[in-house]
Design an enzyme around this catalytic site. Structure first.
Site, mmCIF file in Angstrom:
data_model
loop_
_atom_site.group_PDB
_atom_site.id
_atom_site.type_symbol
_atom_site.label_atom_id
_atom_site.label_comp_id
_atom_site.label_asym_id
_atom_site.label_seq_id
_atom_site.Cartn_x
_atom_site.Cartn_y
_atom_site.Cartn_z
ATOM 1 N N ASN A 8 0.862 -1.185 0.000
ATOM 2 C CA ASN A 8 0.000 0.000 0.000
ATOM 3 C C ASN A 8 0.897 1.234 0.000
ATOM 4 O O ASN A 8 1.516 1.549 1.014
ATOM 5 C CB ASN A 8 -0.878 -0.044 1.268
ATOM 6 N N TRP A 9 0.966 1.884 -1.154
ATOM 7 C CA TRP A 9 1.858 3.060 -1.255
ATOM 8 C C TRP A 9 1.266 4.286 -0.574
ATOM 9 O O TRP A 9 1.930 5.307 -0.449
ATOM 10 C CB TRP A 9 2.139 3.381 -2.728
ATOM 11 N N LYS A 10 0.004 4.232 -0.158
ATOM 12 C CA LYS A 10 -0.675 5.401 0.431
ATOM 13 C C LYS A 10 -0.508 6.622 -0.501
ATOM 14 O O LYS A 10 -0.465 6.458 -1.707
ATOM 15 C CB LYS A 10 -0.154 5.681 1.834
ATOM 16 N N HIS A 92 -9.434 0.736 5.073
ATOM 17 C CA HIS A 92 -8.168 0.960 5.789
ATOM 18 C C HIS A 92 -8.445 1.882 6.974
ATOM 19 O O HIS A 92 -9.287 2.784 6.874
ATOM 20 C CB HIS A 92 -7.156 1.595 4.830
ATOM 21 N N GLU A 94 -6.979 4.363 8.044
ATOM 22 C CA GLU A 94 -6.838 5.788 7.722
ATOM 23 C C GLU A 94 -8.102 6.326 7.046
ATOM 24 O O GLU A 94 -8.447 7.496 7.196
ATOM 25 C CB GLU A 94 -5.579 6.006 6.849
ATOM 26 N N GLU A 162 -5.185 -5.332 10.730
ATOM 27 C CA GLU A 162 -4.206 -4.270 10.928
ATOM 28 C C GLU A 162 -4.492 -3.538 12.237
ATOM 29 O O GLU A 162 -5.363 -2.647 12.268
ATOM 30 C CB GLU A 162 -4.272 -3.265 9.778
ATOM 31 N N GLY A 168 2.516 1.972 10.808
ATOM 32 C CA GLY A 168 3.497 3.055 10.671
ATOM 33 C C GLY A 168 4.213 3.426 11.957
ATOM 34 O O GLY A 168 4.851 4.477 12.018
ATOM 35 N N SER A 207 3.492 -2.385 10.340
ATOM 36 C CA SER A 207 4.944 -2.404 10.574
ATOM 37 C C SER A 207 5.624 -3.709 10.151
ATOM 38 O O SER A 207 6.598 -4.132 10.788
ATOM 39 C CB SER A 207 5.243 -2.074 12.042
ATOM 40 N N GLY A 228 2.809 -1.284 4.264
ATOM 41 C CA GLY A 228 2.798 0.131 3.908
ATOM 42 C C GLY A 228 4.203 0.613 3.572
ATOM 43 O O GLY A 228 4.715 0.401 2.475
ATOM 44 N N GLY A 229 4.851 1.218 4.545
ATOM 45 C CA GLY A 229 6.157 1.859 4.342
ATOM 46 C C GLY A 229 7.178 0.979 3.630
ATOM 47 O O GLY A 229 7.887 1.446 2.730
#
Ligand code: PEP
Length: 245
Positions: A8-10, A92, A94, A162, A168, A207, A228-229
């Site tokens: 997930n590049w957000k 998600h 977010e 999640e 993150g 993470s 993610g990251g």
């Protein structure tokens, strides 16, 4: 069950970031797991072209609950499918927190995604205070009940567990805590979908990185990861993919 590793590049990535997809193609061609990259809307079409002929599928990070209409600024499931997406992340945390998406909204979006032929990665997870109050299983069970629509099956959904506090932050639950939640998600899926509930892939997200992926992916009922990251750089993401292979 074949594992699914989704990135997930957000809200990250410009045209130059497509080089990461090229690099990923070069290192994960023989991976024995399914791979999905979810760039921002603006890069879906170009990412689909770049990944053509490889084992990398492209996904969106959200879609609207309606297939078309007067929704200025929104993007529909049909639109992302039209430019090559095969998956879509829905619900998600977010989106749930920053865009006030409820379980009902999530279920509507999943239905619309299915109409467009997309596989929905439905996200659920507890906050830190909900875990501290001993309510993680109850919260996730409620989110699943409200977020999985009629017509869902192992061929058109995956679930991503999640924990909100792990996204993150560099914090992750213990492997025992992950196992407990994934087992309870599996029970709920079987209750809801019968035998087919055993085939739905349950991803862990929060993470995940190269150094912890192998241990997490060995936990019972962990059938992949939502990353993610660590999905932004092909070299990091490839290590996670290889840990699942
Ligand atoms: C996510 O955004 O779904 C996620 C899991 O992020 P990170 O891997 O950066 O914690």
């Amino acid at each position: 069950m074949r594992k699914l590793i989704a990135g997930n590049w957000k809200m990250n990535g410009l045209a130059s970031s497509l080089a990461e997809i090229e690099a990923l193609k070069g290192t994960t061609g023989t991976a024995a797991c399914d791979i999905v990259v979810c760039p921002p809307f603006t890069l879906i079409e170009k990412a689909s072209v770049r990944s053509n002929g490889s084992n990398i599928a492209i996904g969106a990070q959200d879609c609207h609950a309606h297939i078309s209409g007067a929704y200025t600024g929104d993007v529909s499931a049909e639109m992302v499918a039209d430019v090559g997406a095969r998956f879509v992340i829905i619900g998600h945390s977010e989106r749930r927190v920053l865009h006030l998406e409820t379980d009902t909204t999530v279920a509507s979006k999943v239905t619309t995604a299915h109409k467009a032929g997309l596989t929905a990665i439905i996200c659920v997870g507890e906050t830190r205070s909900e875990r501290d109050e001993g309510r993680a299983v109850e919260i996730i069970d409620g989110q699943l009940r409200g977020s999985i629509p009629a017509g869902a099956s192992s061929s058109n959904i995956a679930i991503a567990y999640e924990p909100v506090w792990a996204i993150g932050t560099g914090l992750i639950p213990t492997l025992e805590q992950i196992e407990e939640i994934h087992a309870s998600i599996r029970r709920m899926l079987e209750e809801r979908l019968g035998e087919d509930g055993r085939e739905v892939r349950i991803l862990y997200g929060g993470s995940v990185k190269a150094s912890n992926a192998a241990d997490i992916l060995r936990v019972a009922n962990v059938n992949g990861a939502l990353v993610g990251g660590a999905s932004l750089k092909a070299a990091d993401f490839a290590e996670i993919i290889l840990a699942a292979s």
